[in-house]
Enzyme design. Structure first.
Site, PDB file in Angstrom:
ATOM      1  N   ASP A 148     -45.649  25.258  44.420  1.00 13.28           N
ATOM      2  CA  ASP A 148     -44.676  24.471  45.177  1.00 13.28           C
ATOM      3  C   ASP A 148     -45.315  23.386  46.035  1.00 13.28           C
ATOM      4  OD1 ASP A 148     -42.347  25.692  44.236  1.00 13.28           O
ATOM      5  OD2 ASP A 148     -42.595  27.385  45.589  1.00 13.28           O
ATOM      6  N   ASP A 206     -38.711  25.686  37.438  1.00 14.84           N
ATOM      7  CA  ASP A 206     -38.826  24.857  38.643  1.00 14.84           C
ATOM      8  C   ASP A 206     -40.157  24.093  38.676  1.00 14.84           C
ATOM      9  OD1 ASP A 206     -37.576  27.415  38.731  1.00 14.84           O
ATOM     10  OD2 ASP A 206     -37.259  27.278  40.885  1.00 14.84           O
TER      11      ASP A 206
HETATM   12  N1  GLY Z   1     -37.715  26.616  43.402  1.00 14.48           N
HETATM   13  C1  GLY Z   1     -36.918  27.662  43.895  1.00 14.48           C
HETATM   14  C2  GLY Z   1     -35.463  27.420  43.762  1.00 14.48           C
HETATM   15  O1  GLY Z   1     -35.032  26.528  43.061  1.00 14.48           O
HETATM   16  O2  GLY Z   1     -34.717  28.150  44.372  1.00 14.48           O
END
Ligand code: GLY
Length: 429
Positions: A148, A206
């Site tokens: 992230d 993601d």
């Molecule tokens: N990347 C985590 C979410 O989309 O909740």
């Protein structure tokens, strides 16, 4: 005759509906002007309220009811268990939830929203706040514990470099990109997403969103290593993350030899369902990959996922239920964040392909829905967040039907992209 025309023009222009040069009806952008004004005011007020406390707004605390979760997941309350469920204290419910630290995956979105609001309005106050809140994330350039870091740093520092370039900002982006590359496994062909959980090498859809940091840094450094690694990740994900109907799994975990260990969900209804935000991350990510590579396979993937989204949506206003396979009942929460990410992606996609109008039209409808009073908060309400009604992680009882900072961020990004495509300048609205 001329006098009459002038009079008609004067009356019509009072209502902003007609162009006196062409005589053609003009589009009514009242919704857009209101969207930008409300967003800027919410952000200004929130930033002013926080002053110098280094807090980053994330969402509003929500609780959950186990029977409701089980109805949404179609699970038996007697056997349903989940290890990561949040347990907010009763007195926290309804109050603003902040990032637990700058290492929270959502830490970049509030600073990023301030940058977009500055870009839209030209407000120097918003720029000052954007700089201040971006600086809080400086330690993240040394963090290696999650994929992230792409979201965190590209949304904050990436926008900072775009709108107010400085050497220290560039260095922070390059250092973060090096750390993200450090999570790449050449045998598997992917960047590792999470360091927690029971999976051997988890990659979540993601993760496609973290690739923009690598593309950005290739542009900054002229070093193709970052971009090539990102494209390899996208190729491997293309091979393993998608079902025959082009919907995406949430999690694919790999064995060390590159074979697939398992495919499952962490935030969707079940392993085979189409989690709404996951599909949004997919169409956004492959649009970025096509923009950077011009590989037609990535364009096809983006378009295939776009069509899956458009044919799966069940609501009249197109804002999806939190999972495209969630029960279609009045109590089912929606996910405004998935709509915002999808809108932003489709606007970009519309500029990259031949039949772009269908994507732009769909994105426009999403933006108009999000800008209606059902989703756009009145100034001074909603704990300072812009949009209402997002869903973070329903199976884990977290952030259900609540404002969330990334919904605001991608909404503002979509407004910026929309205005660029339409050639609209905020001052002229
Ligand atoms: N990347 C985590 C979410 O989309 O909740």
């Amino acid at each position: 005759m001329k006098k009459t025309l002038l009079l008609v023009c004067a009356v019509a222009s009072l209502h902003g509906l007609y162009s006196c040069t062409s005589g053609q009806p003009e589009t009514d952008y009242t919704w857009l002007k209101n969207a930008v004004n409300s967003s800027a005011k919410q952000l200004e007020q929130t930033a002013a309220e926080l002053g110098d406390s280094p807090l980053l707004p994330r969402s509003i605390w929500t609780g959950y009811d186990m029977d409701f979760l089980c109805r949404q997941l179609e699970r038996d309350p007697k056997t349903f268990k989940d290890s990561l469920r949040m347990k907010p204290a009763a007195e926290a419910l309804g109050t603003r939830r902040y990032c637990f630290s700058v290492r929270d995956w959502t830490s970049g979105f509030f600073p990023g929203s301030l940058w977009y609001a500055y870009q839209l309005t030209g407000s120097q106050e918003l720029k000052r706040e954007a700089v201040k809140f971006t600086n809080y994330l400086y330690p993240v350039r040394e963090y290696t514990g999650s994929h992230d870091i792409g979201f965190m740093m590209n949304c904050s520092y990436g926008n900072a470099y775009r709108l107010a370039p400085a050497d220290s900002v560039r260095e922070a982006l390059v250092q973060t990109a090096d750390n993200l590359c450090g999570r790449f496994d050449a045998t598997i062909g992917c960047i590792r997403s999470w360091d927690f959980g029971h999976w051997n090498f988890p990659v979540i859809i993601d993760n496609m969103m973290n690739l923009d940091l690598l593309f950005h840094v290739t542009h900054l450094t002229k070093d193709d290593r970052y971009k090539n690694l990102a494209l390899k990740h996208a190729e491997t994900t293309l091979k393993n993350h998608f079902r025959a109907d082009h919907s995406s799994y949430h999690v694919v975990s790999y064995n060390n030899d590159g074979s697939v260990e398992l495919k499952c969900t962490h935030q969707g209804k079940n392993d085979e369902s189409s989690w709404a935000r996951g599909q949004a991350w997919a169409v956004y990510g492959y649009t970025s990959c096509y923009r950077e590579s011009k590989n037609p396979l990535f364009l096809k993937q983006a378009e295939d996922v776009a069509h899956l989204i458009m044919r799966s949506v069940k609501t009249d206003d197109l804002i999806p239920l939190w999972d495209y396979d969630a029960p279609d009942t009045p109590e089912t929460p929606r996910d405004a964040s998935a709509a915002a990410v999808t809108a932003s992606a489709l606007i970009e996609l519309s500029t990259l392909c031949e039949n772009g109008k269908e994507y732009l039209d769909y994105a426009e409808k999403l933006l108009q829905s999000l800008s209606s009073e059902r989703y756009l908060a009145k100034v001074g309400t909603n704990q300072g967040f812009i949009l209402m009604h997002s869903t973070g992680s329903l199976p884990n009882g977290s952030e259900i039907d609540t404002p969330i900072n990334y919904a605001d961020y991608y909404y503002l990004e979509a407004l910026v992209r929309y205005m660029e495509v339409k050639g609209i300048d905020f001052q002229s609205l």
